[in-house]
Scaffold this motif. Structure first.
Motif, PDB file in Angstrom:
ATOM      1  N   THR A  23      18.558  -0.212 131.038  1.00 51.50           N
ATOM      2  CA  THR A  23      17.192  -0.138 130.704  1.00 51.50           C
ATOM      3  C   THR A  23      16.274  -0.483 131.544  1.00 51.50           C
ATOM      4  OG1 THR A  23      17.713   0.167 128.503  1.00 51.50           O
ATOM      5  CG2 THR A  23      15.241  -0.078 128.841  1.00 51.50           C
ATOM      6  N   ILE A  24      15.244   0.264 132.267  1.00 52.68           N
ATOM      7  CA  ILE A  24      14.641  -0.181 133.416  1.00 52.68           C
ATOM      8  C   ILE A  24      13.135   0.195 132.990  1.00 52.68           C
ATOM      9  CG2 ILE A  24      13.793   0.176 135.823  1.00 52.68           C
ATOM     10  CD1 ILE A  24      16.585  -0.860 135.763  1.00 52.68           C
ATOM     11  N   ALA A  25      12.335  -0.817 133.482  1.00 50.17           N
ATOM     12  CA  ALA A  25      10.910  -0.555 133.307  1.00 50.17           C
ATOM     13  C   ALA A  25      10.152  -0.733 134.476  1.00 50.17           C
ATOM     14  CB  ALA A  25      10.024  -1.265 132.302  1.00 50.17           C
ATOM     15  N   THR A  57      15.317  15.642 133.004  1.00 47.00           N
ATOM     16  CA  THR A  57      14.739  14.430 133.474  1.00 47.00           C
ATOM     17  C   THR A  57      13.839  14.744 134.655  1.00 47.00           C
ATOM     18  OG1 THR A  57      16.604  13.533 134.535  1.00 47.00           O
ATOM     19  CG2 THR A  57      16.140  12.648 132.372  1.00 47.00           C
ATOM     20  N   LEU A  58      14.363  15.542 135.520  1.00 41.99           N
ATOM     21  CA  LEU A  58      13.646  16.024 136.709  1.00 41.99           C
ATOM     22  C   LEU A  58      12.326  16.922 136.293  1.00 41.99           C
ATOM     23  CD1 LEU A  58      13.390  16.478 139.720  1.00 41.99           C
ATOM     24  CD2 LEU A  58      14.732  18.403 139.559  1.00 41.99           C
ATOM     25  N   GLY A  74      20.007   4.558 131.881  1.00 44.67           N
ATOM     26  CA  GLY A  74      20.869   5.511 132.762  1.00 44.67           C
ATOM     27  C   GLY A  74      21.988   4.576 133.262  1.00 44.67           C
ATOM     28  N   LYS A  75      22.807   5.299 133.888  1.00 42.97           N
ATOM     29  CA  LYS A  75      23.948   4.487 134.358  1.00 42.97           C
ATOM     30  C   LYS A  75      23.780   4.055 135.713  1.00 42.97           C
ATOM     31  CE  LYS A  75      28.238   5.703 132.349  1.00 42.97           C
ATOM     32  NZ  LYS A  75      29.349   6.867 132.171  1.00 42.97           N
ATOM     33  N   VAL A  90      19.647   8.859 135.631  1.00 48.50           N
ATOM     34  CA  VAL A  90      18.766   8.772 134.436  1.00 48.50           C
ATOM     35  C   VAL A  90      19.338   9.852 133.655  1.00 48.50           C
ATOM     36  CG1 VAL A  90      16.415   9.010 133.796  1.00 48.50           C
ATOM     37  CG2 VAL A  90      16.917   8.012 136.057  1.00 48.50           C
ATOM     38  N   THR A  91      19.285   9.098 132.065  1.00 50.48           N
ATOM     39  CA  THR A  91      19.617  10.164 131.067  1.00 50.48           C
ATOM     40  C   THR A  91      18.410  10.042 130.211  1.00 50.48           C
ATOM     41  OG1 THR A  91      20.702   8.074 130.118  1.00 50.48           O
ATOM     42  CG2 THR A  91      22.188   9.614 130.913  1.00 50.48           C
ATOM     43  N   LYS A  92      17.504   9.214 130.097  1.00 46.96           N
ATOM     44  CA  LYS A  92      16.358   9.130 129.315  1.00 46.96           C
ATOM     45  C   LYS A  92      15.422   8.833 130.225  1.00 46.96           C
ATOM     46  CE  LYS A  92      17.615   7.928 124.309  1.00 46.96           C
ATOM     47  NZ  LYS A  92      17.505   7.107 123.745  1.00 46.96           N
ATOM     48  N   LEU A  93      14.189   9.272 129.935  1.00 46.71           N
ATOM     49  CA  LEU A  93      12.854   8.831 130.652  1.00 46.71           C
ATOM     50  C   LEU A  93      11.570   9.197 130.019  1.00 46.71           C
ATOM     51  CD1 LEU A  93      12.111  10.138 134.262  1.00 46.71           C
ATOM     52  CD2 LEU A  93      10.411   9.832 132.426  1.00 46.71           C
ATOM     53  N   LEU A  94      11.035   7.966 129.467  1.00 48.59           N
ATOM     54  CA  LEU A  94       9.768   7.886 128.649  1.00 48.59           C
ATOM     55  C   LEU A  94       8.503   7.634 129.681  1.00 48.59           C
ATOM     56  CD1 LEU A  94       8.814   7.971 125.848  1.00 48.59           C
ATOM     57  CD2 LEU A  94       9.183   5.424 125.982  1.00 48.59           C
TER      58      LEU A  94
END
Ligand code: ATP
Ligand code: MG
Length: 427
Positions: A23-25, A57-58, A74-75, A90-94
């Motif tokens: 998880t990245i912010a 996600t794009l 993401g992985k 990326v699999t999820k983007l918020l």
């Protein structure tokens, strides 16, 4: 998004993490859309990373304005790009905080803005890594200073910034209404520092001080941070030794920090000792370049500029004429016209003032009178000199000025988050 408190920082990503879910912010610095996929460049407080977005996600990423903050999951995978080792698929983007365009400045630094505009938008300006590194470095400098002083038995203290009488006399104080009396903002902790050596012997304080000088220079602010220390039983030479150690450890620690590398080499390294030049010698040096001064003349900005050309790095000017120094500075035994005092300079720039202090009650009292100050206004201070005051010395180091040297800037406003000067009171 879950696990955000266990986020991975950009600088922590490495090849051993390939295959791991993270998880990245951070904030979106850039998006390169190359058709079916896109490469997002995301920055956090530690650096930038590349995130590969595709499909859903794009399409979300394409709608996000630059500088908005986001959280992604993401992985970690190996990257094909030349200068990027690993990236996030990326699999999820918020989207967390949307940046409203047009922004007042471009924090990537690609479009340059004036310092005034940057200071008006300082919070955003700090997204520029060249700017944030100044303040990361400042934090490191403070940490180093604290370590050195604590290792020498100094105790960190806080003295009041709201005071009831003028610290060193002087017209440079901000005054204000304090419950129907007049209060002042402290211009230095000098008198408190001296009182504290009575019971604590070695103390230091790092805090803000205030000077109501309408200066328009690159080195004066109305509010600045000073590192002050004071010690019983040390001579002014001992204080200079401590200053020398502080400067050399600060330079060493700061140069080792990776974020420091974005600065131009703003300082001359010190190898061993910092030159110690007497005020009298300075007059000689100045006279040889056509600047004729008499003993007792202060060194004007123009004279300091000339001296700075002769000594471009760090140097001490010591043994100043007594009449140029405040009442609390001790005189030399052999010649009372000369004081036990020093300044640390970097070229034209004064960084530190210090000296041995007068500890005798009667002499201190009479020196107040000689300097045209009313001893009655100093009674709270003077009385402590009748309670067994030890001999003592100390100094004050302008932290923001030291940062000017370390970062190679001529404008102190670059080194202060929210500078205060005659023009600037907001933000
Ligand atoms: P200057 O002659 O440069 O105005 P000063 O001799 O009045 O400085 P001191 O009272 O000796 O300053 O204060 C100790 C240190 O605090 C200075 O050497 C400097 O590093 C820093 N300092 C003093 N005034 C300011 C200011 N207005 N803005 C930023 N730093 C300051
Ligand atoms: Mg000074």
């Amino acid at each position: 998004m879950e696990n955000i408190n266990k986020r991975t920082f950009a600088a922590e990503l490495n090849s051993s993490m390939v295959g791991k879910q993270v998880t990245i912010a951070g904030w979106l610095e850039d998006l390169r859309d190359i058709g079916k996929i896109g490469f997002a460049s995301i920055r956090d407080m530690t650096g930038t990373l590349q995130a590969l977005v595709s499909d859903e996600t794009l399409s979300i990423a394409k709608e996000i304005p630059r500088q908005s903050t986001l959280i992604i999951q993401g992985k970690v995978q190996n990257s094909r790009a030349k200068n990027v080792k690993v990236e996030i698929k990326v699999t999820k983007l918020l989207l967390v905080g949307k940046a409203l365009h047009p922004l007042p400045i471009d924090p990537t630094g690609r479009v340059e803005s004036s310092l005034d505009k940057r200071l008006d938008s300082r919070a955003l300006d700090l997204r520029n890594p060249c700017v944030s590194s100044i303040f990361k470095t400042k934090s490191k400098v403070l940490q180093t200073i604290r370590n050195v002083l604590v290792s020498k038995k100094f105790i960190e203290v806080h003295t009041p910034k709201i005071i009831g009488s003028a610290t060193e006399g002087g017209a440079n104080l901000f005054s204000f209404d304090y419950f129907k009396r007049t209060g002042y903002l402290a211009q230095s902790p000098q008198l408190f520092k001296e009182q504290l050596v009575l019971g604590l012997e070695r103390i230091f304080e790092i805090g803000p001080y205030f000077r109501a000088e309408p200066s328009h220079t690159g080195r004066h602010l109305s509010e600045f941070v000073s590192v002050d220390f004071e010690a019983a039983y040390l001579e002014y030479y001992d204080i200079m030794d401590i200053v020398e150690e502080l400067i050399s450890k600060v330079i060493k620690n700061v140069s080792e920090a990776t974020h420091y590398q974005s600065f131009a080499n703003g300082y001359n390294r010190i190898d061993g000792k910092i030159p110690r030049i007497s005020y009298q010698q300075c007059l000689g040096e100045l006279s040889s370049v056509g600047d004729k001064l008499e003993f007792g003349d202060d060194l004007s900005d123009a004279s300091l500029k000339k001296l700075g050309e002769i000594y471009p790095g760090f140097y001490f000017i010591l043994d100043w004429p007594t009449k140029l120094k405040p009442f609390y500075i001790l005189e030399q035994e052999q010649n009372p016209e000369i004081s036990k005092s020093f300044d640390l300079q970097y070229g034209y720039l004064e960084l530190v003032s210090g000296g041995r202090r007068e500890h005798n009650f009667d002499i201190l009292r009479s020196k107040l009178v000689t300097q045209g100050l009313n001893p009655d206004l100093f009674s709270d201070h003077l009385k402590t000199f009748e309670w067994g005051m030890p001999i003592h010395s100390g100094c004050g180091l302008g932290l923001d000025r030291l940062m000017m040297v370390l970062t190679g800037t001529n404008n102190i406003r670059e080194t202060v988050l929210y500078p205060r000067d005659t023009e600037r009171l907001n933000p």
